[in-house]
Scaffold this motif. Structure first.
Motif, PDB file in Angstrom:
ATOM      1  N   LYS A  53     -64.892 -11.210  -5.272  1.00 39.05           N
ATOM      2  CA  LYS A  53     -64.534 -10.137  -4.324  1.00 39.05           C
ATOM      3  C   LYS A  53     -64.345  -8.820  -5.063  1.00 39.05           C
ATOM      4  O   LYS A  53     -63.552  -8.725  -6.013  1.00 39.05           O
ATOM      5  CB  LYS A  53     -63.243 -10.498  -3.584  1.00 39.05           C
ATOM      6  N   GLU A  89     -54.339  -7.529  -4.502  1.00 44.78           N
ATOM      7  CA  GLU A  89     -54.136  -8.866  -5.093  1.00 44.78           C
ATOM      8  C   GLU A  89     -55.361  -9.769  -4.935  1.00 44.78           C
ATOM      9  O   GLU A  89     -55.734 -10.488  -5.851  1.00 44.78           O
ATOM     10  CB  GLU A  89     -52.942  -9.566  -4.419  1.00 44.78           C
ATOM     11  N   GLU A  90     -55.978  -9.715  -3.729  1.00 41.34           N
ATOM     12  CA  GLU A  90     -57.054 -10.671  -3.417  1.00 41.34           C
ATOM     13  C   GLU A  90     -58.405 -10.300  -4.048  1.00 41.34           C
ATOM     14  O   GLU A  90     -59.368 -11.050  -3.916  1.00 41.34           O
ATOM     15  CB  GLU A  90     -57.209 -10.774  -1.898  1.00 41.34           C
ATOM     16  N   TYR A  91     -58.474  -9.141  -4.716  1.00 43.54           N
ATOM     17  CA  TYR A  91     -59.765  -8.732  -5.291  1.00 43.54           C
ATOM     18  C   TYR A  91     -59.864  -9.121  -6.762  1.00 43.54           C
ATOM     19  O   TYR A  91     -58.897  -8.994  -7.512  1.00 43.54           O
ATOM     20  CB  TYR A  91     -59.982  -7.220  -5.099  1.00 43.54           C
ATOM     21  N   ASP A  92     -61.054  -9.586  -7.154  1.00 47.51           N
ATOM     22  CA  ASP A  92     -61.272  -9.969  -8.556  1.00 47.51           C
ATOM     23  C   ASP A  92     -61.627  -8.744  -9.385  1.00 47.51           C
ATOM     24  O   ASP A  92     -61.282  -8.663 -10.553  1.00 47.51           O
ATOM     25  CB  ASP A  92     -62.441 -10.962  -8.649  1.00 47.51           C
ATOM     26  N   SER A  94     -54.378  -4.727   0.323  1.00 45.93           N
ATOM     27  CA  SER A  94     -53.692  -5.239  -0.872  1.00 45.93           C
ATOM     28  C   SER A  94     -54.732  -5.624  -1.938  1.00 45.93           C
ATOM     29  O   SER A  94     -55.715  -6.306  -1.657  1.00 45.93           O
ATOM     30  CB  SER A  94     -52.860  -6.453  -0.485  1.00 45.93           C
ATOM     31  N   ASP A 143     -68.918 -10.158  -2.232  1.00 41.17           N
ATOM     32  CA  ASP A 143     -68.258  -9.260  -1.272  1.00 41.17           C
ATOM     33  C   ASP A 143     -67.985  -7.923  -1.942  1.00 41.17           C
ATOM     34  O   ASP A 143     -67.373  -7.893  -3.007  1.00 41.17           O
ATOM     35  CB  ASP A 143     -66.876  -9.839  -0.928  1.00 41.17           C
ATOM     36  N   LYS A 175     -56.463  -6.724 -13.714  1.00 45.57           N
ATOM     37  CA  LYS A 175     -57.745  -7.031 -13.063  1.00 45.57           C
ATOM     38  C   LYS A 175     -58.912  -6.507 -13.893  1.00 45.57           C
ATOM     39  O   LYS A 175     -58.731  -5.648 -14.756  1.00 45.57           O
ATOM     40  CB  LYS A 175     -57.800  -6.340 -11.694  1.00 45.57           C
TER      41      LYS A 175
END
Ligand SMILES: Cc1cc2nc3c(=O)[nH]c(=O)nc-3n(C[C@H](O)[C@H](O)[C@H](O)COP(=O)(O)O)c2cc1C
Length: 160
Positions: free
Chosen positions: A2, A43-46, A41, A28, A77
């Motif tokens: 992501k 947090e959910e992204y790589d 947010s 994505d 990240k």
């Protein structure tokens, strides 16, 4: 994988560059204009990509503030940084890339590139036109987005 591309633009060239970059990535890819949209947010992204354009040596303050607020998370990240910058001096553009982001983030980023620039006189107000004419020496619009730099950038982001 992501990805999120968070960008700021005044006349649309950084947005155009961000869209071109998106087309070179897989998985994505969410595009978010930090000046107009709420950033979800992180947090959910790589992978997080941040880009803005340079005006009088600085990137948009909303982008700077967003980065400052999220710095500790960004440092955990995979990050890529880019700017659109049209200073006639290539060394000045490189210096802008190196200084507009916090040093910690710049050093942490997997890739950082100059994506070129556009100067579109028809879109500018009087003041910007005057400044640009003084900076450039004429009033010819130009589009010099650097696709090779985007390819290099995408290659690093795709390399996991
Ligand atoms: C008023 C004005 C000031 C600018 N100042 C700088 C500058 O200090 N350094 C630079 O490299 N580019 C400068 N530029 C060039 C912009 O960074 C370039 O046009 C960029 O592509 C704009 O992207 P945007 O349409 O996404 O905002 C300036 C452009 C304008 C119109």
């Amino acid at each position: 994988m992501k990805n999120i591309i968070i960008y700021a633009t005044k006349y649309g060239s950084t947005e155009k560059a961000a869209k071109m970059l998106k087309s070179k990535l897989t998985g994505d890819v969410l595009l978010v204009n930090v000046l107009k949209e709420k950033v979800p947010s992180l947090e959910e992204y790589d992978q997080i990509i941040l880009g803005g354009s340079i005006y009088m040596g600085r990137v948009q303050k909303e982008l700077t503030e967003f980065i400052e607020k999220n710095l500790s998370l960004l440092l955990k990240k995979k990050v890529g940084l880019f700017i659109c910058a049209g200073s006639p001096d290539p060394a000045a553009r490189q210096k802008e890339l190196e200084t507009v982001f916090p040093a910690e983030l710049y050093n942490h980023a997997s890739t950082k590139e100059l994506f070129g620039y556009e100067l579109t006189f028809e879109k500018m107000g009087f003041l910007d036109k005057t400044i640009t004419r003084a900076m450039k020496g004429d009033k010819n619009s130009v589009s010099e987005l650097n696709e090779a730099a985007m390819e290099r950038f995408a290659k690093v982001m795709l390399d996991t």
